[in-house]
Motif scaffolding. Structure first.
Motif, short mmCIF file in Angstrom:
data_model
loop_
_atom_site.label_atom_id
_atom_site.label_comp_id
_atom_site.label_asym_id
_atom_site.label_seq_id
_atom_site.Cartn_x
_atom_site.Cartn_y
_atom_site.Cartn_z
N LEU A 4 -133.52 -3.25 12.62
CA LEU A 4 -132.55 -2.62 13.43
C LEU A 4 -132.98 -1.66 13.90
O LEU A 4 -132.69 -1.81 15.32
CB LEU A 4 -131.14 -2.50 12.79
CG LEU A 4 -129.87 -1.92 13.20
CD1 LEU A 4 -129.04 -2.71 13.95
CD2 LEU A 4 -128.64 -0.87 12.02
N ALA A 5 -133.84 -0.68 13.57
CA ALA A 5 -134.27 0.36 14.36
C ALA A 5 -134.62 -0.03 15.53
O ALA A 5 -135.12 0.20 16.59
CB ALA A 5 -134.97 0.77 13.47
N GLU A 6 -135.98 -0.87 15.30
CA GLU A 6 -137.30 -1.85 15.78
C GLU A 6 -135.99 -2.58 17.21
O GLU A 6 -136.54 -2.74 18.54
CB GLU A 6 -137.83 -3.20 15.47
CG GLU A 6 -138.68 -2.35 14.79
CD GLU A 6 -139.76 -1.19 15.83
OE1 GLU A 6 -140.08 -1.86 16.57
OE2 GLU A 6 -140.21 0.02 14.81
N LEU A 7 -134.76 -2.96 16.92
CA LEU A 7 -134.05 -3.77 17.99
C LEU A 7 -134.23 -2.82 18.68
O LEU A 7 -132.97 -2.95 20.21
CB LEU A 7 -132.70 -5.24 17.35
CG LEU A 7 -133.60 -6.51 17.02
CD1 LEU A 7 -132.05 -6.68 15.87
CD2 LEU A 7 -133.36 -6.67 17.51
N THR A 8 -133.14 -1.36 18.25
CA THR A 8 -132.68 -0.86 18.96
C THR A 8 -133.14 0.01 19.84
O THR A 8 -132.91 0.07 20.91
CB THR A 8 -131.54 0.39 18.20
OG1 THR A 8 -130.86 -0.42 16.99
CG2 THR A 8 -131.22 1.64 18.32
N ARG A 9 -134.77 0.18 19.91
CA ARG A 9 -135.59 0.51 20.42
C ARG A 9 -135.72 -0.39 21.29
O ARG A 9 -136.64 0.22 22.39
CB ARG A 9 -137.28 1.13 20.00
CG ARG A 9 -137.79 1.51 20.62
CD ARG A 9 -138.95 2.25 19.41
NE ARG A 9 -138.45 2.18 18.00
CZ ARG A 9 -139.11 2.68 17.19
NH1 ARG A 9 -140.04 3.26 16.95
NH2 ARG A 9 -138.57 2.54 15.27
#
Length: 137
Positions: A4-9
């Motif tokens: 989720l953090a990688e997708l947000t970034r």
């Protein structure tokens, strides 16, 4: 959570780059064109030079610029040059003939006619009005 953090970034990076539709110019290409036009130390760029800066062909630049900005590349170049001419007429005492040459005109008369079409007055009248406005402040 890591996914989720990688997708947000990733999506933040895409958003920062700007949306790029097919057949239009990318924001970085528009920025390069505007930076080149702002460089007053060099002669007026050709469409070929601007296309080269963008890494595309001349005809593609003309089509993509029109699709992106709604006007032609040369209309944009002319608008930018005349904004520069108006600023220089108001802020400097450079002779109109020298100004015309620096903007790519071979003859002062051609420049004056084009300036009058755009602003409704001659460069000399524009300068006189700009000077009077500056003095009255």
């Amino acid at each position: 959570m890591v996914l989720l953090a990688e997708l947000t970034r990733h999506f933040e990076t895409v958003r920062e780059r700007g949306v790029h539709r097919a057949g239009t110019l990318a924001p970085w290409q528009l920025k390069r064109i505007d930076q080149r036009l702002a460089d007053e130390s060099r002669p007026v760029p050709s469409v070929s030079e601007l296309a080269s800066l963008c890494g595309i062909g001349r005809r593609h630049l003309m089509r993509a610029f029109k699709a992106t900005r709604g006007s032609t590349v040369m209309e944009h170049v002319e608008r930018t040059l005349f904004a520069r001419a108006a600023r220089m007429l108001g802020e400097t005492s450079i002779p109109v003939k020298s100004l015309a040459v620096s903007l790519g005109y071979e003859r002062q008369g051609s420049f004056s006619a084009a300036f009058r079409r755009r602003f409704g007055e001659t460069p000399r009248d524009y300068r006189a009005r700009a000077s009077a406005t500056t003095l009255s402040r």
